[in-house]
Every structure is written in C-alpha cells, then in structure tokens.
Design a protein around this motif. Sequence first.
Motif, PDB file in Angstrom:
ATOM      1  N   PHE A 100       3.350  10.661 -19.966  1.00  0.00           N
ATOM      2  CA  PHE A 100       3.574  11.662 -21.052  1.00  0.00           C
ATOM      3  C   PHE A 100       2.862  11.208 -22.201  1.00  0.00           C
ATOM      4  N   ASN A 104       5.611  14.659 -25.305  1.00  0.00           N
ATOM      5  CA  ASN A 104       6.111  14.687 -24.207  1.00  0.00           C
ATOM      6  C   ASN A 104       5.573  15.673 -23.215  1.00  0.00           C
ATOM      7  N   ASN A 106       3.269  16.340 -19.947  1.00  0.00           N
ATOM      8  CA  ASN A 106       2.697  15.732 -18.371  1.00  0.00           C
ATOM      9  C   ASN A 106       1.177  15.651 -18.710  1.00  0.00           C
ATOM     10  N   LYS A 136       2.721   7.817 -24.172  1.00  0.00           N
ATOM     11  CA  LYS A 136       4.157   7.400 -25.028  1.00  0.00           C
ATOM     12  C   LYS A 136       5.095   7.095 -23.882  1.00  0.00           C
ATOM     13  N   ASP A 137       5.345   7.481 -23.038  1.00  0.00           N
ATOM     14  CA  ASP A 137       6.406   7.298 -21.701  1.00  0.00           C
ATOM     15  C   ASP A 137       5.731   7.519 -20.401  1.00  0.00           C
TER      16      ASP A 137
END
Length: 247
Positions: A100, A104, A106, A136-137
């Motif tokens: 992500f 946020n 995908n 970021k994640d």
Amino acid sequence: MKKKNGIIIALIIVVVVLVVILAFMIGKNSSKEEATNAPTLAPTQATQTAAQTAKSDVSKSDIKVVKKYTTIEDDDYSMVLVLQNTGKADAAVAVTGKIFDGANANVGTERESIFMDPGSQSVVCLDFDAEGVKVKDDDYKISVAAATSVKPGLKNIMYKKKVVGNVVKVTSKNEGDFDLKGVETHVLFYQDGELVDIESEDMIENDSEIFTKGTEVKQSFDTSEQFDKVKVYYSQDQEQPDAEDDD
C-alpha cells in the motif's frame, strides 16, 4: 441287559457331541464367510474418504509465521515469510500479499502457493514491482487446504552448505522413500541479524524437476551483499493449487 443299555447311552452321548461340534464348525465358517464378503469401498470412494479426512485435519491455525521480512532494492519490494506446519496433516498453503502507498491504496498484489508436510518449515517470497511508488505498508493473507494432488516431503531433504567468499554451495539429498516434484532451494543471507538478500533456484536433476529419492543435487548461490550468516530452506510449489489464493 444293563451292559447293552450302557452302550446305547454312550453312543447317544457321542452322537450329541458330534452334532454340537458340527454345528459349531458350520457357525464359524459362516462368520468367516460374512467377514470376507463384507462390502468394501471402491477406489474412488476410498480416495474421497481419505481426502475428506485429511481436509478435516487441516487448519489455518496449523500454519505459523515463524518470521516475516521485507527488503527494498531499487524498485523491487520483497516480502519474505518463513512458515512452519505445526499440524499433523499435509497442507496446501496459499499466501496472498499486498502493498500500500501513503494514501493506503493497494498498489500491488502477489500470490504464491506451496505444499508443506507436518513439522516442516518453508519459505514464501513475494516480489512486488514498486516502480514510482513509495510503499508505506504491506499485508498478507494465508489460506490452507488439504494437500491431495501431491505428497509433500520437505522434511526428507537433508543438506550441507559451504561458504566460499560470497558463494554458498549447497548439497541437498532426498532421504525420503518417494520422489519429490517442484522443489525450490532458498538461501537467506543475513548481516547483523537482518535479512539482506535471498537467492532461490529450482531443484533440477538431469533436466527434470523430479528430485529422486536417494539422490543428491549440488547448487551454488552468490550475493553482492555483505553477510555474516546464511540459512537454507526449501519450498514445494503447487502447479495446480489445492489451496486457492484469496483476493
């Protein structure tokens, strides 16, 4: 007269005993015949029953994530999971990973499916193209089903490794009593406890992906990264997945 009566009585007793013995033998043979003629499952039914039993023995909770690593190199983002099958049944394991961005959203999805026998450890490496994206994640999801199309045997693989400069030479041997298919060797390189690189190579024996029982295969892995520790793992790919990847 008394002597004659005694003989008759003795004969009657002998006849009665013979009748009882004959009746017992007939009953015993009848029971044996019934047992022999007991209905048996057809091969297809037996296979289905075995598969249903195996499926009931497989649980998602049996697959433990021993370690999770992420590496970033140029535009490549990699998620590496070391998994262990803590259950008692052969498992087909599918891993779906996502990355992500700062909003946020995908920005990448990768999937990998492997087989694992009870007690074995394996590696799943998901490589994402992160060009132009600042990750970021990340997140992953694991799905599990019974391994019905392949008999896994990762625990049957024994190995020796030798480090020469930046090269790791691995000699693998299938010490099980059956051949393995779709095996891949993974060498993880560490520096100060951190994963700095992972190199993988299919187990090819005589131009075949069959890792024959009792045979050895030699492979070499090198890295441009500085390292002070290496670990060797194996995976067994699902060509026709028993476990479907989750979206």
